[in-house]
Design a protein around this motif. Structure first.
Motif, PDB file in Angstrom:
ATOM      1  N   ASN A 177       0.865  -1.176   0.000  1.00  0.00           N
ATOM      2  CA  ASN A 177       0.000   0.000   0.000  1.00  0.00           C
ATOM      3  C   ASN A 177       0.905   1.230   0.000  1.00  0.00           C
ATOM      4  O   ASN A 177       1.656   1.450   0.937  1.00  0.00           O
ATOM      5  CB  ASN A 177      -0.912   0.001   1.221  1.00  0.00           C
ATOM      6  CG  ASN A 177      -1.810   1.218   1.253  1.00  0.00           C
ATOM      7  OD1 ASN A 177      -1.538   2.181   1.950  1.00  0.00           O
ATOM      8  ND2 ASN A 177      -2.886   1.179   0.491  1.00  0.00           N
ATOM      9  N   TYR A 179       1.598   5.501  -0.922  1.00  0.00           N
ATOM     10  CA  TYR A 179       1.015   6.830  -1.020  1.00  0.00           C
ATOM     11  C   TYR A 179       1.807   7.640  -2.040  1.00  0.00           C
ATOM     12  O   TYR A 179       3.029   7.540  -2.129  1.00  0.00           O
ATOM     13  CB  TYR A 179       1.057   7.544   0.328  1.00  0.00           C
ATOM     14  CG  TYR A 179       0.002   7.077   1.301  1.00  0.00           C
ATOM     15  CD1 TYR A 179      -1.214   7.745   1.408  1.00  0.00           C
ATOM     16  CD2 TYR A 179       0.217   5.967   2.107  1.00  0.00           C
ATOM     17  CE1 TYR A 179      -2.183   7.318   2.297  1.00  0.00           C
ATOM     18  CE2 TYR A 179      -0.742   5.532   2.996  1.00  0.00           C
ATOM     19  CZ  TYR A 179      -1.946   6.220   3.086  1.00  0.00           C
ATOM     20  OH  TYR A 179      -2.907   5.784   3.958  1.00  0.00           O
ATOM     21  N   LYS A 180       1.072   8.403  -2.801  1.00  0.00           N
ATOM     22  CA  LYS A 180       1.700   9.356  -3.706  1.00  0.00           C
ATOM     23  C   LYS A 180       1.568  10.740  -3.094  1.00  0.00           C
ATOM     24  O   LYS A 180       0.464  11.251  -2.921  1.00  0.00           O
ATOM     25  CB  LYS A 180       1.030   9.322  -5.081  1.00  0.00           C
ATOM     26  CG  LYS A 180       1.561  10.373  -6.047  1.00  0.00           C
ATOM     27  CD  LYS A 180       0.789  10.371  -7.358  1.00  0.00           C
ATOM     28  CE  LYS A 180       1.260  11.486  -8.277  1.00  0.00           C
ATOM     29  NZ  LYS A 180       0.471  11.534  -9.532  1.00  0.00           N
ATOM     30  N   PHE A 181       2.714  11.334  -2.732  1.00  0.00           N
ATOM     31  CA  PHE A 181       2.730  12.671  -2.161  1.00  0.00           C
ATOM     32  C   PHE A 181       2.960  13.697  -3.261  1.00  0.00           C
ATOM     33  O   PHE A 181       3.851  13.538  -4.091  1.00  0.00           O
ATOM     34  CB  PHE A 181       3.847  12.809  -1.122  1.00  0.00           C
ATOM     35  CG  PHE A 181       3.598  12.066   0.156  1.00  0.00           C
ATOM     36  CD1 PHE A 181       2.349  11.548   0.450  1.00  0.00           C
ATOM     37  CD2 PHE A 181       4.616  11.893   1.081  1.00  0.00           C
ATOM     38  CE1 PHE A 181       2.115  10.874   1.630  1.00  0.00           C
ATOM     39  CE2 PHE A 181       4.405  11.213   2.270  1.00  0.00           C
ATOM     40  CZ  PHE A 181       3.138  10.693   2.539  1.00  0.00           C
ATOM     41  N   TYR A 231       6.592   8.795  -4.225  1.00  0.00           N
ATOM     42  CA  TYR A 231       5.869   7.604  -3.787  1.00  0.00           C
ATOM     43  C   TYR A 231       6.547   7.028  -2.552  1.00  0.00           C
ATOM     44  O   TYR A 231       7.772   6.861  -2.523  1.00  0.00           O
ATOM     45  CB  TYR A 231       5.828   6.559  -4.900  1.00  0.00           C
ATOM     46  CG  TYR A 231       5.084   7.019  -6.130  1.00  0.00           C
ATOM     47  CD1 TYR A 231       3.733   6.735  -6.287  1.00  0.00           C
ATOM     48  CD2 TYR A 231       5.730   7.751  -7.114  1.00  0.00           C
ATOM     49  CE1 TYR A 231       3.041   7.165  -7.411  1.00  0.00           C
ATOM     50  CE2 TYR A 231       5.051   8.190  -8.244  1.00  0.00           C
ATOM     51  CZ  TYR A 231       3.710   7.895  -8.382  1.00  0.00           C
ATOM     52  OH  TYR A 231       3.029   8.322  -9.492  1.00  0.00           O
ATOM     53  N   LYS A 233       6.150   4.138   0.986  1.00  0.00           N
ATOM     54  CA  LYS A 233       5.515   2.938   1.551  1.00  0.00           C
ATOM     55  C   LYS A 233       5.857   2.878   3.037  1.00  0.00           C
ATOM     56  O   LYS A 233       6.615   3.700   3.562  1.00  0.00           O
ATOM     57  CB  LYS A 233       6.029   1.688   0.840  1.00  0.00           C
ATOM     58  CG  LYS A 233       7.503   1.424   1.116  1.00  0.00           C
ATOM     59  CD  LYS A 233       7.933   0.051   0.646  1.00  0.00           C
ATOM     60  CE  LYS A 233       9.367  -0.236   1.079  1.00  0.00           C
ATOM     61  NZ  LYS A 233       9.805  -1.587   0.768  1.00  0.00           N
ATOM     62  N   VAL A 235       4.023   3.424   5.688  1.00  0.00           N
ATOM     63  CA  VAL A 235       3.571   4.619   6.398  1.00  0.00           C
ATOM     64  C   VAL A 235       3.237   4.282   7.841  1.00  0.00           C
ATOM     65  O   VAL A 235       2.496   3.340   8.136  1.00  0.00           O
ATOM     66  CB  VAL A 235       2.347   5.245   5.693  1.00  0.00           C
ATOM     67  CG1 VAL A 235       1.798   6.408   6.510  1.00  0.00           C
ATOM     68  CG2 VAL A 235       2.728   5.706   4.301  1.00  0.00           C
ATOM     69  N   THR A 238      -0.057   9.334  10.663  1.00  0.00           N
ATOM     70  CA  THR A 238      -0.934   9.960   9.670  1.00  0.00           C
ATOM     71  C   THR A 238      -0.285  11.231   9.140  1.00  0.00           C
ATOM     72  O   THR A 238      -0.001  12.155   9.916  1.00  0.00           O
ATOM     73  CB  THR A 238      -2.309  10.299  10.279  1.00  0.00           C
ATOM     74  OG1 THR A 238      -2.910   9.099  10.782  1.00  0.00           O
ATOM     75  CG2 THR A 238      -3.217  10.918   9.237  1.00  0.00           C
ATOM     76  N   ALA A 263      -2.035  13.949  -0.947  1.00  0.00           N
ATOM     77  CA  ALA A 263      -1.632  12.549  -0.836  1.00  0.00           C
ATOM     78  C   ALA A 263      -2.773  11.661  -1.287  1.00  0.00           C
ATOM     79  O   ALA A 263      -3.938  11.910  -0.966  1.00  0.00           O
ATOM     80  CB  ALA A 263      -1.231  12.205   0.596  1.00  0.00           C
ATOM     81  N   THR A 264      -2.439  10.629  -2.067  1.00  0.00           N
ATOM     82  CA  THR A 264      -3.422   9.637  -2.499  1.00  0.00           C
ATOM     83  C   THR A 264      -2.857   8.250  -2.217  1.00  0.00           C
ATOM     84  O   THR A 264      -1.643   8.034  -2.244  1.00  0.00           O
ATOM     85  CB  THR A 264      -3.738   9.768  -4.002  1.00  0.00           C
ATOM     86  OG1 THR A 264      -2.523   9.672  -4.750  1.00  0.00           O
ATOM     87  CG2 THR A 264      -4.425  11.087  -4.295  1.00  0.00           C
ATOM     88  N   SER A 265      -3.737   7.271  -1.962  1.00  0.00           N
ATOM     89  CA  SER A 265      -3.323   5.915  -1.608  1.00  0.00           C
ATOM     90  C   SER A 265      -3.617   4.963  -2.755  1.00  0.00           C
ATOM     91  O   SER A 265      -4.620   5.099  -3.462  1.00  0.00           O
ATOM     92  CB  SER A 265      -4.059   5.456  -0.350  1.00  0.00           C
ATOM     93  OG  SER A 265      -3.763   4.113  -0.058  1.00  0.00           O
ATOM     94  N   THR A 266      -2.723   3.962  -2.943  1.00  0.00           N
ATOM     95  CA  THR A 266      -2.933   2.967  -3.985  1.00  0.00           C
ATOM     96  C   THR A 266      -2.167   1.697  -3.646  1.00  0.00           C
ATOM     97  O   THR A 266      -1.191   1.732  -2.895  1.00  0.00           O
ATOM     98  CB  THR A 266      -2.481   3.490  -5.366  1.00  0.00           C
ATOM     99  OG1 THR A 266      -2.750   2.497  -6.352  1.00  0.00           O
ATOM    100  CG2 THR A 266      -0.990   3.791  -5.368  1.00  0.00           C
TER     101      THR A 266
END
Length: 307
Positions: A177, A179-181, A231, A233, A235, A238, A263-266
């Motif tokens: 999982n 995150y794109k910052f 990107y 990982k 994490v 918060t 920030a988005t999660s993928t």
């Protein structure tokens, strides 16, 4: 002159030979798992499919022809990192292949190049490179075995969901999982750049020199840094984002600080270093070590002088 039919027609011996082949492989072989490749969008010109998948697995015994060690060129360090080229040659009965695989999947009539074999000894996947069906050559007028030349499989983000936990882990272990910052266009503090593998942290609501790692409210590891799109990982905590000047992230090693704007999660799959087992590219480590040991300046164009 015609051949003697009494020494050419040996149907009974053919059945006996086939039974002996099956019995020998069962006695001296090992259980493997044959995994057929399913092509979803095959390129008929290049003969490849970038989005193929592996959805089934069939247990079948095979004889291992390599008796001392794997074949191939073993482990090689090249410009792309460490390349492991283990090869193995396996032999299986045609009769048993029909019983265990063809009867369960009519689309498969023979072993196919591109399919996988799960090798239980070192828990590795091998890809079939070549299938030879004429060795031994017409004993008693028939061909009883397939000989498979296989090479260690290089995972390329295929979907692996065979129902065998140890095999499906090849994909699951690489699934992270992330995150794109979205960061500010330039650093707030420092002139260095964030590096792949570096730990970044945030002290919520605090920026500048007063934001220290000891007071971090969130941290993560950089997987890829491409300017203002970074990107991460692993994490922990918060991360909070907002307008320029309100929230930031800072590199533990580099000390460089950027404002975090979004920030988005993928879920993504990452390549794994074959030796360490971590989702890192070893070439980065080699490059950093070389920079500290070898002088690459114009004064030493042959890079032979150590600093």
């Amino acid at each position: 002159m015609a051949t003697n039919p009494y020494f050419r027609e040996y149907f009974g011996e053919q059945d006996l030979l086939d039974d002996l082949v099956v019995e020998t492989i069962k006695a001296m072989g090992r259980d493997m798992i044959y995994i057929p490749r399913e092509y979803l969008n095959r390129d008929i010109i290049f003969g490849e499919d970038t989005i193929s998948q592996f959805k089934n697995g069939y247990i079948i015994e095979m004889y291992i022809q390599n008796v001392t060690a794997f074949g191939g060129q073993m482990n090689i360090i090249n410009k792309f990192g460490i390349n492991i080229t283990d090869r193995v040659t396996l032999q299986l009965s045609k009769t048993r292949f029909d019983q265990e695989i063809v009867t369960k999947n009519s689309s498969i009539t023979t072993p196919r190049e591109g399919d996988l074999i799960y090798f239980p000894f070192n828990k590795s996947l091998f890809e079939i490179n070549y299938v030879e069906d004429k060795i031994p050559f017409f004993q008693f007028g028939v061909l009883n075995t397939y000989t498979l030349t296989c090479e260690l499989f290089t995972y390329s983000f295929e979907t692996i969901d065979t129902g065998f936990t140890e095999i499906d882990a090849v994909e699951e272990d690489r699934k992270h999982n992330m995150y794109k910052f979205t960061l500010s266009s330039g650093p707030v503090i420092g002139t260095a750049v964030l590096k792949r593998g570096e730990t970044v942290f945030q002290v919520s609501g605090v920026t500048g020199a007063t934001a220290t790692y000891a007071n971090a409210t969130a941290e993560a590891i950089i997987v890829e840094y491409t300017g203002n799109a970074t990107y991460v990982k692993g994490v922990s905590g918060t991360f909070v984002f907002g307008n320029i000047g309100t929230q930031s992230i800072k590199g533990v090693t580099s000390g460089v600080e950027y404002y975090i704007l979004g920030a988005t999660s993928t879920n993504v799959n990452l390549s794994i270093d074959p030796l360490s087992g971590y989702a890192e590219i070893e070439n980065d480590t080699y490059a950093e070590k070389a920079d500290t040991e070898i002088n690459f300046t114009r004064d030493n164009p042959f890079s032979e002088e150590c600093t």
